[in-house]
Design a protein around this motif. Structure first.
Motif, mmCIF file in Angstrom:
data_model
loop_
_atom_site.group_PDB
_atom_site.id
_atom_site.type_symbol
_atom_site.label_atom_id
_atom_site.label_comp_id
_atom_site.label_asym_id
_atom_site.label_seq_id
_atom_site.Cartn_x
_atom_site.Cartn_y
_atom_site.Cartn_z
ATOM 1 N N UNK A 40 0.807 -1.214 0.000
ATOM 2 C CA UNK A 40 0.000 0.000 0.000
ATOM 3 C C UNK A 40 0.843 1.268 0.000
ATOM 4 N N UNK A 41 0.431 2.208 -0.838
ATOM 5 C CA UNK A 41 0.997 3.558 -0.797
ATOM 6 C C UNK A 41 -0.140 4.473 -0.350
ATOM 7 N N UNK A 42 0.059 5.145 0.765
ATOM 8 C CA UNK A 42 -1.002 5.908 1.404
ATOM 9 C C UNK A 42 -0.726 7.395 1.284
ATOM 10 N N UNK A 43 -1.727 8.139 0.830
ATOM 11 C CA UNK A 43 -1.546 9.585 0.725
ATOM 12 C C UNK A 43 -1.825 10.234 2.080
ATOM 13 N N UNK A 44 -0.837 10.963 2.583
ATOM 14 C CA UNK A 44 -0.991 11.559 3.912
ATOM 15 C C UNK A 44 -1.788 12.857 3.863
ATOM 16 N N UNK A 45 -2.163 13.288 2.677
ATOM 17 C CA UNK A 45 -3.054 14.453 2.562
ATOM 18 C C UNK A 45 -4.519 14.011 2.613
ATOM 19 N N UNK A 46 -4.891 13.105 1.710
ATOM 20 C CA UNK A 46 -6.310 12.753 1.567
ATOM 21 C C UNK A 46 -6.647 11.412 2.196
ATOM 22 N N UNK A 47 -5.654 10.637 2.584
ATOM 23 C CA UNK A 47 -5.931 9.369 3.243
ATOM 24 C C UNK A 47 -6.233 8.212 2.306
ATOM 25 N N UNK A 48 -6.225 8.454 1.015
ATOM 26 C CA UNK A 48 -6.518 7.350 0.083
ATOM 27 C C UNK A 48 -5.387 6.339 0.069
#
Lengths: 129, 129
Positions: A77-85
Motif C-alpha cells: 500500500x501507498x497511502x496519501x498523507x493528505x487525503x488518506x486514500x
DNA sequence: TTCCATGCAAATCGTTTGCATAAAC
DNA sequence: GTTTATGCAAACGATTTGCATGGAA
C-alpha cells in the motif's frame, strides 16, 4: 467465528467486492443500503472479528480512520498523507529474508501482510498548498 | 515554526532523548515532571508543529495511539500488534528504486521515512493467547 | 435452551478547537 | 503593540461497551 448472521455475511461481501479500501463508516453505509436496520456497532464488531479470522485486513494510517481490505493476492500500500486514500502496488520485498532479519534484530515475528508506505498522491500534489 | 517557548523546548528535548517511541500522553507526562503546569493541548499542538517541521516523526499503527520518534539516521519499524510497542531495525530497502516504482504504479510520491511492518513481539509471543 | 449476535445508547479514547490570558518579539 | 503560544474546558471523530432482546445451533 461462531454463528452465521445476515449482517456479517453482507459485511464480508461488501469488503470483498470493494477495491477502494473503505473505512468502517463507508462499509456501514454500504451495508445499510441492503439492510437498513444494521447498526454501526455490528459493523465495527464484525470488522474486528473478520480481521482476527484473517478474512479481511485492516490498514492504519497517519491520517483519517482505519480502512479495510479483502485478503487477496499479496500486495503493498501507498497511502496519501493528505487525503488518506490508499493505492495498491506490487513489489518483491523478499519477505523470507526480511522476516528472518527482523526477527533477529528485534524479536518481532512479522506477519506478511504487505508493506505500507506514505507519501502524497497525484491529485493532492496538483492542488498546490 | 515561529516563537520560542519553554514548553516546546522541553517537548523537543523529551522526544529526542527518548528511544522508545513515546505516545503523546507519555510525552505529556514526561514534560509535566519538568513543567508541572504544561497542558495536554500544548503537547499535542507542538507535536503537530514539530512533525510539520520535520523535527520529529509520527508513527501510526494498527493498535493504540500514535507514537513519536526523533529524526535520526534512517531506520525502519517493526510494530507489535498486540502491545503496540515499536522496535527499530535496519535493512536496505533500496529506496530510490522503490520510490520510482511506486510513483509509476500509483502516482504516489513516497516520503522516505523508513518502512513499518507489523507482527508480534517476543514478550507477547510468550504470553500465550 | 443455551450461546452468540444484534441494536441502541452511552461511554471511552485519542485528539482538536474556541476562547481568554500570557509570553515572545 | 502586535503576533503567537498557552491553559482550560468543551467539542470532536472514531471506536468500544453494557445491556436488553432476538436469532442460530
Amino acid at each position: 467465528m461462531k454463528n452465521y448472521s445476515r449482517q456479517r455475511e453482507e459485511i464480508i461481501k461488501t469488503v470483498q467486492e470493494s477495491y477502494d479500501h473503505p473505512t468502517a463508516e463507508e462499509i456501514y453505509l454500504s451495508v445499510k443500503t441492503k439492510d437498513p436496520d444494521v447498526s454501526r456497532s455490528t459493523v465495527y464488531r464484525n470488522l474486528g472479528v473478520l480481521v482476527e479470522n484473517n478474512l479481511i485486513n485492516k490498514i492504519s494510517m497517519l491520517v483519517g480512520p482505519d480502512r479495510y481490505d479483502a485478503v487477496r493476492e499479496k500486495h503493498n500500500h501507498a497511502i496519501c498523507t493528505k487525503c488518506g486514500k490508499v493505492f495498491d502496488f506490487k513489489y518483491d520485498f523478499e519477505y523470507e529474508k526480511l522476516k528472518k532479519m527482523i526477527l533477529k534484530q528485534t524479536g518481532v515475528e512479522i506477519s506478511e501482510k504487505g508493506i505500507a508506505l506514505e507519501g502524497i498522491c497525484n491529485s493532492c500534489k496538483k492542488l498546490k498548498n
